[in-house]
Scaffold this motif. Structure first.
Motif, PDB file in Angstrom:
ATOM      1  N   THR A  10      42.814  51.753  14.196  1.00 34.75           N
ATOM      2  CA  THR A  10      42.513  53.121  14.887  1.00 34.75           C
ATOM      3  C   THR A  10      42.456  53.728  13.832  1.00 34.75           C
ATOM      4  O   THR A  10      43.007  53.732  12.887  1.00 34.75           O
ATOM      5  N   THR A  11      42.042  54.839  13.604  1.00 30.44           N
ATOM      6  CA  THR A  11      42.380  56.104  12.908  1.00 30.44           C
ATOM      7  C   THR A  11      43.526  57.248  13.224  1.00 30.44           C
ATOM      8  O   THR A  11      43.260  56.705  14.467  1.00 30.44           O
ATOM      9  N   TRP A  12      42.935  57.884  12.074  1.00 33.22           N
ATOM     10  CA  TRP A  12      44.294  58.609  12.416  1.00 33.22           C
ATOM     11  C   TRP A  12      43.860  59.751  14.116  1.00 33.22           C
ATOM     12  O   TRP A  12      44.681  60.099  14.649  1.00 33.22           O
ATOM     13  N   GLN A  13      42.356  60.451  14.079  1.00 37.33           N
ATOM     14  CA  GLN A  13      41.962  61.020  15.231  1.00 37.33           C
ATOM     15  C   GLN A  13      42.006  59.771  16.058  1.00 37.33           C
ATOM     16  O   GLN A  13      42.607  60.886  17.502  1.00 37.33           O
ATOM     17  N   GLU A  14      42.031  58.500  16.462  1.00 41.48           N
ATOM     18  CA  GLU A  14      41.977  57.999  17.263  1.00 41.48           C
ATOM     19  C   GLU A  14      43.552  57.708  18.601  1.00 41.48           C
ATOM     20  O   GLU A  14      43.408  57.407  19.050  1.00 41.48           O
ATOM     21  N   ARG A  15      44.777  57.823  17.304  1.00 41.09           N
ATOM     22  CA  ARG A  15      45.691  57.442  17.828  1.00 41.09           C
ATOM     23  C   ARG A  15      46.421  59.479  18.137  1.00 41.09           C
ATOM     24  O   ARG A  15      46.574  58.553  19.151  1.00 41.09           O
ATOM     25  N   ILE A  16      45.519  60.052  17.437  1.00 41.23           N
ATOM     26  CA  ILE A  16      45.854  61.129  17.983  1.00 41.23           C
ATOM     27  C   ILE A  16      45.314  61.379  19.519  1.00 41.23           C
ATOM     28  O   ILE A  16      46.311  61.849  20.639  1.00 41.23           O
ATOM     29  N   ASP A  17      44.126  61.012  20.455  1.00 46.29           N
ATOM     30  CA  ASP A  17      43.336  61.320  21.154  1.00 46.29           C
ATOM     31  C   ASP A  17      44.444  59.892  21.768  1.00 46.29           C
ATOM     32  O   ASP A  17      44.892  60.216  23.057  1.00 46.29           O
ATOM     33  N   ILE A  18      44.993  59.463  21.736  1.00 45.88           N
ATOM     34  CA  ILE A  18      45.809  57.950  22.497  1.00 45.88           C
ATOM     35  C   ILE A  18      46.853  58.598  23.019  1.00 45.88           C
ATOM     36  O   ILE A  18      47.287  58.026  23.670  1.00 45.88           O
ATOM     37  N   VAL A  19      47.812  59.056  22.051  1.00 45.76           N
ATOM     38  CA  VAL A  19      49.293  59.816  21.890  1.00 45.76           C
ATOM     39  C   VAL A  19      49.537  61.725  23.504  1.00 45.76           C
ATOM     40  O   VAL A  19      49.331  61.335  24.180  1.00 45.76           O
ATOM     41  N   LEU A  20      47.763  61.797  23.230  1.00 46.06           N
ATOM     42  CA  LEU A  20      47.942  62.713  24.466  1.00 46.06           C
ATOM     43  C   LEU A  20      47.381  62.566  24.950  1.00 46.06           C
ATOM     44  O   LEU A  20      47.603  62.986  26.572  1.00 46.06           O
ATOM     45  N   TYR A  21      46.407  61.475  25.088  1.00 46.89           N
ATOM     46  CA  TYR A  21      45.942  60.638  26.880  1.00 46.89           C
ATOM     47  C   TYR A  21      47.370  60.013  27.501  1.00 46.89           C
ATOM     48  O   TYR A  21      47.577  60.962  28.310  1.00 46.89           O
ATOM     49  N   CYS A  22      48.228  59.918  26.626  1.00 49.76           N
ATOM     50  CA  CYS A  22      50.140  59.375  26.887  1.00 49.76           C
ATOM     51  C   CYS A  22      50.580  60.167  27.448  1.00 49.76           C
ATOM     52  O   CYS A  22      51.029  60.511  28.925  1.00 49.76           O
ATOM     53  N   LEU A  23      50.620  61.002  26.914  1.00 48.95           N
ATOM     54  CA  LEU A  23      51.264  62.720  27.702  1.00 48.95           C
ATOM     55  C   LEU A  23      51.046  63.333  28.831  1.00 48.95           C
ATOM     56  O   LEU A  23      51.449  63.394  29.122  1.00 48.95           O
ATOM     57  N   ALA A  24      49.761  63.030  28.891  1.00 47.05           N
ATOM     58  CA  ALA A  24      48.976  64.310  29.885  1.00 47.05           C
ATOM     59  C   ALA A  24      48.835  62.615  30.986  1.00 47.05           C
ATOM     60  O   ALA A  24      49.115  63.571  32.451  1.00 47.05           O
ATOM     61  N   ASN A  25      49.123  61.632  30.904  1.00 45.51           N
ATOM     62  CA  ASN A  25      49.280  60.726  32.060  1.00 45.51           C
ATOM     63  C   ASN A  25      51.133  60.812  31.797  1.00 45.51           C
ATOM     64  O   ASN A  25      51.560  59.310  32.391  1.00 45.51           O
ATOM     65  N   GLN A  26      51.585  61.433  32.258  1.00 46.70           N
ATOM     66  CA  GLN A  26      53.011  61.662  32.472  1.00 46.70           C
ATOM     67  C   GLN A  26      53.848  60.583  31.209  1.00 46.70           C
ATOM     68  O   GLN A  26      54.743  59.492  31.966  1.00 46.70           O
TER      69      GLN A  26
END
Length: 67
Positions: A7-23
């Motif tokens: 994964t790229t750095w940006q992908e990791r950020i996007d995945i984490v933000l998705y996780c946080l947005a979904n409780q």
């Protein structure tokens, strides 16, 4: 279990933000982005402790020499 993928750095950020947005639903984020649950969990912990910079890949980088 999902096999890991690069994964790229940006992908990791996007995945984490998705996780946080979904409780903090790491399982949902892992399935959605085709990465392992454990990896998402670790990225979330790193992000909460050190922000976006903590998600950068440090493999192959040499440590600074101490004088």
């Amino acid at each position: 279990m999902t096999k890991g993928r690069s994964t790229t750095w940006q992908e990791r950020i996007d995945i984490v933000l998705y996780c946080l947005a979904n409780q903090h639903d790491c399982q949902k984020a892992a399935k959605e982005h085709k990465v392992s649950y454990q990896q998402v969990y670790q990225w979330v912990k790193k992000f909460e402790d050190g922000g976006e910079d903590a998600l950068q890949d440090g493999w192959g980088k040499k440590k600074a020499l101490r004088n």
